[in-house]
Design a protein around this motif. Structure first.
Motif, PDB file in Angstrom:
ATOM      1  N   ILE A   1      60.453  41.169  37.367  1.00 22.65           N
ATOM      2  CA  ILE A   1      59.902  42.408  37.909  1.00 22.65           C
ATOM      3  C   ILE A   1      59.728  42.280  39.419  1.00 22.65           C
ATOM      4  O   ILE A   1      59.232  41.265  39.918  1.00 22.65           O
ATOM      5  CB  ILE A   1      58.545  42.730  37.238  1.00 22.65           C
ATOM      6  CG1 ILE A   1      58.732  42.953  35.731  1.00 22.65           C
ATOM      7  CG2 ILE A   1      57.895  43.932  37.893  1.00 22.65           C
ATOM      8  CD1 ILE A   1      59.514  44.184  35.347  1.00 22.65           C
ATOM      9  N   ASP A   2      60.119  43.324  40.151  1.00 18.64           N
ATOM     10  CA  ASP A   2      60.020  43.293  41.612  1.00 18.64           C
ATOM     11  C   ASP A   2      58.652  43.733  42.133  1.00 18.64           C
ATOM     12  O   ASP A   2      58.259  43.342  43.233  1.00 18.64           O
ATOM     13  CB  ASP A   2      61.101  44.210  42.207  1.00 18.64           C
ATOM     14  CG  ASP A   2      62.505  43.748  41.841  1.00 18.64           C
ATOM     15  OD1 ASP A   2      62.884  42.638  42.254  1.00 18.64           O
ATOM     16  OD2 ASP A   2      63.215  44.476  41.117  1.00 18.64           O
ATOM     17  N   ASN A   3      57.952  44.565  41.367  1.00 22.77           N
ATOM     18  CA  ASN A   3      56.650  45.065  41.821  1.00 22.77           C
ATOM     19  C   ASN A   3      55.821  45.405  40.596  1.00 22.77           C
ATOM     20  O   ASN A   3      56.324  46.058  39.677  1.00 22.77           O
ATOM     21  CB  ASN A   3      56.849  46.318  42.690  1.00 22.77           C
ATOM     22  CG  ASN A   3      55.733  46.516  43.689  1.00 22.77           C
ATOM     23  OD1 ASN A   3      54.703  45.846  43.605  1.00 22.77           O
ATOM     24  ND2 ASN A   3      55.910  47.442  44.618  1.00 22.77           N
ATOM     25  N   ILE A   4      54.578  44.957  40.552  1.00 17.63           N
ATOM     26  CA  ILE A   4      53.727  45.161  39.381  1.00 17.63           C
ATOM     27  C   ILE A   4      52.468  45.924  39.783  1.00 17.63           C
ATOM     28  O   ILE A   4      51.794  45.562  40.752  1.00 17.63           O
ATOM     29  CB  ILE A   4      53.333  43.823  38.727  1.00 17.63           C
ATOM     30  CG1 ILE A   4      54.587  43.063  38.259  1.00 17.63           C
ATOM     31  CG2 ILE A   4      52.396  44.049  37.553  1.00 17.63           C
ATOM     32  CD1 ILE A   4      54.295  41.693  37.668  1.00 17.63           C
ATOM     33  N   PHE A   5      52.153  46.979  39.017  1.00 19.04           N
ATOM     34  CA  PHE A   5      50.950  47.783  39.250  1.00 19.04           C
ATOM     35  C   PHE A   5      50.060  47.685  38.020  1.00 19.04           C
ATOM     36  O   PHE A   5      50.439  48.117  36.930  1.00 19.04           O
ATOM     37  CB  PHE A   5      51.330  49.253  39.503  1.00 19.04           C
ATOM     38  CG  PHE A   5      52.160  49.450  40.735  1.00 19.04           C
ATOM     39  CD1 PHE A   5      51.575  49.787  41.942  1.00 19.04           C
ATOM     40  CD2 PHE A   5      53.538  49.279  40.694  1.00 19.04           C
ATOM     41  CE1 PHE A   5      52.337  49.965  43.085  1.00 19.04           C
ATOM     42  CE2 PHE A   5      54.314  49.446  41.829  1.00 19.04           C
ATOM     43  CZ  PHE A   5      53.715  49.798  43.033  1.00 19.04           C
ATOM     44  N   LEU A   6      48.883  47.113  38.214  1.00 18.66           N
ATOM     45  CA  LEU A   6      47.909  46.974  37.130  1.00 18.66           C
ATOM     46  C   LEU A   6      46.553  47.445  37.624  1.00 18.66           C
ATOM     47  O   LEU A   6      46.182  47.194  38.776  1.00 18.66           O
ATOM     48  CB  LEU A   6      47.809  45.516  36.673  1.00 18.66           C
ATOM     49  CG  LEU A   6      49.094  44.874  36.132  1.00 18.66           C
ATOM     50  CD1 LEU A   6      48.923  43.371  36.028  1.00 18.66           C
ATOM     51  CD2 LEU A   6      49.443  45.457  34.775  1.00 18.66           C
ATOM     52  N   LEU A   7      45.819  48.127  36.768  1.00 23.19           N
ATOM     53  CA  LEU A   7      44.478  48.576  37.141  1.00 23.19           C
ATOM     54  C   LEU A   7      43.428  47.514  36.823  1.00 23.19           C
ATOM     55  O   LEU A   7      42.447  47.381  37.549  1.00 23.19           O
ATOM     56  CB  LEU A   7      44.146  49.877  36.401  1.00 23.19           C
ATOM     57  CG  LEU A   7      45.062  51.063  36.708  1.00 23.19           C
ATOM     58  CD1 LEU A   7      44.703  52.251  35.819  1.00 23.19           C
ATOM     59  CD2 LEU A   7      44.981  51.460  38.181  1.00 23.19           C
ATOM     60  N   GLU A   8      43.634  46.759  35.751  1.00 20.34           N
ATOM     61  CA  GLU A   8      42.670  45.725  35.357  1.00 20.34           C
ATOM     62  C   GLU A   8      43.416  44.497  34.847  1.00 20.34           C
ATOM     63  O   GLU A   8      44.406  44.607  34.112  1.00 20.34           O
ATOM     64  CB  GLU A   8      41.742  46.243  34.245  1.00 20.34           C
ATOM     65  CG  GLU A   8      40.847  47.394  34.666  1.00 20.34           C
ATOM     66  CD  GLU A   8      39.791  47.004  35.697  1.00 20.34           C
ATOM     67  OE1 GLU A   8      39.464  45.794  35.788  1.00 20.34           O
ATOM     68  OE2 GLU A   8      39.298  47.898  36.397  1.00 20.34           O
ATOM     69  N   ARG A   9      42.909  43.316  35.259  1.00 25.75           N
ATOM     70  CA  ARG A   9      43.449  42.042  34.752  1.00 25.75           C
ATOM     71  C   ARG A   9      42.266  41.168  34.324  1.00 25.75           C
ATOM     72  O   ARG A   9      41.863  40.249  35.046  1.00 25.75           O
ATOM     73  CB  ARG A   9      44.285  41.338  35.805  1.00 25.75           C
ATOM     74  CG  ARG A   9      45.523  42.110  36.194  1.00 25.75           C
ATOM     75  CD  ARG A   9      46.436  41.305  37.072  1.00 25.75           C
ATOM     76  NE  ARG A   9      47.063  40.205  36.341  1.00 25.75           N
ATOM     77  CZ  ARG A   9      48.001  39.404  36.871  1.00 25.75           C
ATOM     78  NH1 ARG A   9      48.383  39.569  38.115  1.00 25.75           N
ATOM     79  NH2 ARG A   9      48.528  38.437  36.149  1.00 25.75           N
ATOM     80  N   PRO A  10      41.690  41.439  33.167  1.00 26.41           N
ATOM     81  CA  PRO A  10      40.487  40.721  32.743  1.00 26.41           C
ATOM     82  C   PRO A  10      40.770  39.260  32.399  1.00 26.41           C
ATOM     83  O   PRO A  10      41.853  38.915  31.910  1.00 26.41           O
ATOM     84  CB  PRO A  10      40.052  41.486  31.492  1.00 26.41           C
ATOM     85  CG  PRO A  10      41.308  42.091  30.966  1.00 26.41           C
ATOM     86  CD  PRO A  10      42.116  42.441  32.177  1.00 26.41           C
ATOM     87  N   GLU A  11      39.788  38.422  32.680  1.00 27.63           N
ATOM     88  CA  GLU A  11      39.915  37.000  32.355  1.00 27.63           C
ATOM     89  C   GLU A  11      39.869  36.799  30.842  1.00 27.63           C
ATOM     90  O   GLU A  11      40.574  35.960  30.294  1.00 27.63           O
ATOM     91  CB  GLU A  11      38.799  36.214  33.038  1.00 27.63           C
ATOM     92  CG  GLU A  11      38.974  34.721  32.946  1.00 27.63           C
ATOM     93  CD  GLU A  11      38.008  33.963  33.838  1.00 27.63           C
ATOM     94  OE1 GLU A  11      37.930  32.735  33.688  1.00 27.63           O
ATOM     95  OE2 GLU A  11      37.345  34.601  34.679  1.00 27.63           O
ATOM     96  N   VAL A  12      39.020  37.595  30.183  1.00 25.82           N
ATOM     97  CA  VAL A  12      38.948  37.552  28.719  1.00 25.82           C
ATOM     98  C   VAL A  12      39.651  38.791  28.179  1.00 25.82           C
ATOM     99  O   VAL A  12      39.207  39.912  28.407  1.00 25.82           O
ATOM    100  CB  VAL A  12      37.481  37.510  28.231  1.00 25.82           C
ATOM    101  CG1 VAL A  12      37.441  37.519  26.704  1.00 25.82           C
ATOM    102  CG2 VAL A  12      36.785  36.276  28.789  1.00 25.82           C
ATOM    103  N   PHE A  13      40.751  38.582  27.491  1.00 25.48           N
ATOM    104  CA  PHE A  13      41.554  39.698  26.992  1.00 25.48           C
ATOM    105  C   PHE A  13      41.444  39.733  25.473  1.00 25.48           C
ATOM    106  O   PHE A  13      41.868  38.801  24.790  1.00 25.48           O
ATOM    107  CB  PHE A  13      43.021  39.520  27.417  1.00 25.48           C
ATOM    108  CG  PHE A  13      43.874  40.738  27.184  1.00 25.48           C
ATOM    109  CD1 PHE A  13      44.076  41.665  28.187  1.00 25.48           C
ATOM    110  CD2 PHE A  13      44.470  40.964  25.950  1.00 25.48           C
ATOM    111  CE1 PHE A  13      44.868  42.786  27.990  1.00 25.48           C
ATOM    112  CE2 PHE A  13      45.261  42.080  25.737  1.00 25.48           C
ATOM    113  CZ  PHE A  13      45.458  42.993  26.761  1.00 25.48           C
ATOM    114  N   VAL A  14      40.863  40.810  24.955  1.00 34.48           N
ATOM    115  CA  VAL A  14      40.683  40.938  23.507  1.00 34.48           C
ATOM    116  C   VAL A  14      41.888  41.642  22.900  1.00 34.48           C
ATOM    117  O   VAL A  14      42.614  41.086  22.082  1.00 34.48           O
ATOM    118  CB  VAL A  14      39.382  41.711  23.186  1.00 34.48           C
ATOM    119  CG1 VAL A  14      39.182  41.812  21.682  1.00 34.48           C
ATOM    120  CG2 VAL A  14      38.193  41.036  23.845  1.00 34.48           C
TER     121      VAL A  14
END
Length: 211
Positions: A172-185
């Motif tokens: 991927i050349d460009n990534i858009f994320l609103l949230e990247r939680p450390e704990v992912f359920v």
């Protein structure tokens, strides 16, 4: 465990992503929603950009005894990402691959009558889903897209684990994320409303966006 409910629903999350992507000024964008839930996130992005909405389809390769664990993924046209062939017998693998490909083909067939022929050379493909968990389907779609003449491939999703799988980030050349939680359920954990999306609902959204 307290539910965060960061996003009201898929449409609201898509609107937030659209704001980020518009500012990034993609060149000749085409938005690709991953059915079914990803279509609802992708629709407001395509609307905001004033560009076509198309679909990108792949299905996880799983064993019946453990359907939550992805051993890989495959696109409708047979492009495959093998992440776990060694964990099952050759016959189990062959059956799982055939089943996943058949599901991908059937889903693509549902959308096919409503898709338009798009010129993809020198365009920016923006791949959209309602969230990233294992990342198997996104990784195989991105790998398949890399073989085509897109100028760039971008990824947009409301939420993903803090550690993005390398199979995705390397393609991927460009990534858009609103949230990247450390704990992912799970992806649903981050939405207030996260109902199952039917093929009919995704199709209706797809048609309405492209009209």
């Amino acid at each position: 465990m307290q539910v965060l409910s960061l996003f009201e629903d898929r449409h609201a999350a898509g609107c937030q992503l659209a704001e980020l992507i518009v500012k990034a000024k993609p060149r000749h964008p085409i938005v690709y929603g991953i059915p079914r839930g990803g279509i609802l996130v992708a629709a407001p992005i395509a609307k905001q950009l004033g560009c076509p909405l198309d679909v990108a389809i792949a299905k996880k390769i799983v064993l019946p005894i453990n359907p939550e664990t992805a051993l890989g993924a495959i696109t409708a046209d047979g492009y495959m990402l093998d992440m776990g062939r060694q964990y099952c017998s050759p016959s189990e693998w062959a059956h799982a691959v055939h089943y996943a490909k058949t599901k991908a083909e059937a889903l693509l067939q549902s959308f096919q009558p409503f898709r338009t022929q798009l010129e993809i050379a020198d365009t920016t493909a923006i791949l959209v889903d309602d969230g990233i968990a294992t990342g198997a389907t996104i990784a195989v779609i991105a790998a398949a897209m890399k073989t085509l003449p897109y100028k760039e491939i971008w990824l947009a999703a409301p939420v993903a684990p803090l550690r993005m799988p390398n199979a995705i980030s390397s393609r991927i050349d460009n990534i858009f994320l609103l949230e990247r939680p450390e704990v992912f359920v799970s992806v649903s954990y981050f939405y207030k409303h996260f109902p199952e999306v039917t093929t009919e609902e995704a199709l209706a959204c797809f048609q309405m966006t492209n009209n």
